[in-house]
Scaffold this active site. Sequence first.
Site, PDB file in Angstrom:
ATOM      1  N   ASN A 157       0.831  -1.211   0.000  1.00  6.71           N
ATOM      2  CA  ASN A 157       0.000   0.000   0.000  1.00  6.71           C
ATOM      3  C   ASN A 157       0.865   1.260   0.000  1.00  6.71           C
ATOM      4  OD1 ASN A 157      -2.534  -1.444   0.169  1.00  6.71           O
ATOM      5  ND2 ASN A 157      -1.974  -1.884   2.293  1.00  6.71           N
ATOM      6  N   ARG A 194       7.757   6.933  -2.073  1.00  2.56           N
ATOM      7  CA  ARG A 194       7.774   6.800  -0.612  1.00  2.56           C
ATOM      8  C   ARG A 194       8.608   5.595  -0.175  1.00  2.56           C
ATOM      9  NH1 ARG A 194       2.078   8.322  -0.616  1.00  2.56           N
ATOM     10  NH2 ARG A 194       1.521   6.112  -0.411  1.00  2.56           N
ATOM     11  N   ARG A 250       3.794  -0.760   8.842  1.00  2.00           N
ATOM     12  CA  ARG A 250       4.658  -1.866   8.422  1.00  2.00           C
ATOM     13  C   ARG A 250       5.811  -2.102   9.391  1.00  2.00           C
ATOM     14  NH1 ARG A 250       3.706   2.086   5.217  1.00  2.00           N
ATOM     15  NH2 ARG A 250       2.281   1.879   3.441  1.00  2.00           N
ATOM     16  N   LYS A 269       0.721 -11.254  -2.604  1.00  2.00           N
ATOM     17  CA  LYS A 269       1.414 -10.393  -3.563  1.00  2.00           C
ATOM     18  C   LYS A 269       2.871 -10.194  -3.183  1.00  2.00           C
ATOM     19  CE  LYS A 269       2.083  -6.124  -3.618  1.00  2.00           C
ATOM     20  NZ  LYS A 269       2.035  -4.659  -3.518  1.00  2.00           N
ATOM     21  N   PRO A 307       3.509 -11.564  -9.537  1.00  2.00           N
ATOM     22  CA  PRO A 307       2.842 -10.682  -8.585  1.00  2.00           C
ATOM     23  C   PRO A 307       1.733  -9.877  -9.267  1.00  2.00           C
ATOM     24  CG  PRO A 307       5.232 -10.396  -8.538  1.00  2.00           C
ATOM     25  CD  PRO A 307       4.915 -11.205  -9.743  1.00  2.00           C
ATOM     26  N   ASP A 312      -0.299  -6.613  -8.567  1.00  2.00           N
ATOM     27  CA  ASP A 312      -0.598  -5.405  -7.797  1.00  2.00           C
ATOM     28  C   ASP A 312      -1.718  -4.661  -8.509  1.00  2.00           C
ATOM     29  OD1 ASP A 312       0.687  -4.375 -10.051  1.00  2.00           O
ATOM     30  OD2 ASP A 312       1.582  -2.737  -8.908  1.00  2.00           O
TER      31      ASP A 312
END
Length: 294
Positions: A121, A126, A174, A216, A233, A235
Amino acid sequence: MPGVAMVEARLTGFDPGAIARSGQCFRMEPAGDAAFDVVALGRRLRLEDAGGGVFRFGCEQDVFEAVWRPYFDLDTDYARFGAQIPSEDLFLQSAFHYGRGLRILRQEPWETLVTFVISQNNNIARIRGSVSRLCERFGERCTDALGAFFSFPAAQALATAGEDGLRACGLGYRAPYVAALATAVADGALDPAALAELPDAALREALLRLTGIGPKVAQCVMLFGYHRMDAFPVDVWVHRALKKRYPQGFPSQRYAGFAGVMQQYIFFYERALAGKGSAQGGKVGNDGSFCGNS
């Protein structure tokens, strides 16, 4: 670069800029025009695109052969993957053409575990910022001909940092996941290098048992950290492309053994279509096909 040994190599199907923007690594940064600094495997590399398919690697020849040639997967012929795409699949043909300089890097498993837990997310800018802060605060300070840089932190360093130290690097929710992984590695309960010995199915199950890793992220770690080229994966970008372009399902069996390469082309191209990259030198049609310079 004065004082830096350089290895010059003529390569086809290799685009450092595309790799840097591909979302599979987070410590490959621009270093001026047509140059990048790559920090990986405890080393830093200055990589320059000299034009005409010639690239300069800032290292000794033996280091290039032992470290950077396998890291960039330079001995794999990616053109043969594109040759498997049927002509009627205009979208995937175009994705391959647009991303033809991409390669699946052979990254260090521990770093890949941490960075892709951070990726959840999150967006690439970032993630890069968080990883940079982690390295500066908890990595080892190293020096080479270009000056100082920081290695990726060892598990013990991140375990010692704790959740508060990790949150200070921008990890947010996280942080507990990374702290738990770091503690497991530091205590010897988890050995990321040993997981490389597992077959694909067992590796996936082992990753899914780890704190903070879902389907994922497990697939990302398999593809980018363990070079399992069949990992695929999904996303938000890949999901969007598959829903629109392959409503009956993506033909994974056609690409058995290298489906992950196709995933990377799809991811890279779909972001470009949405304006997150630029299809320079060409036009994108309504069907998602790309016509550009070869």
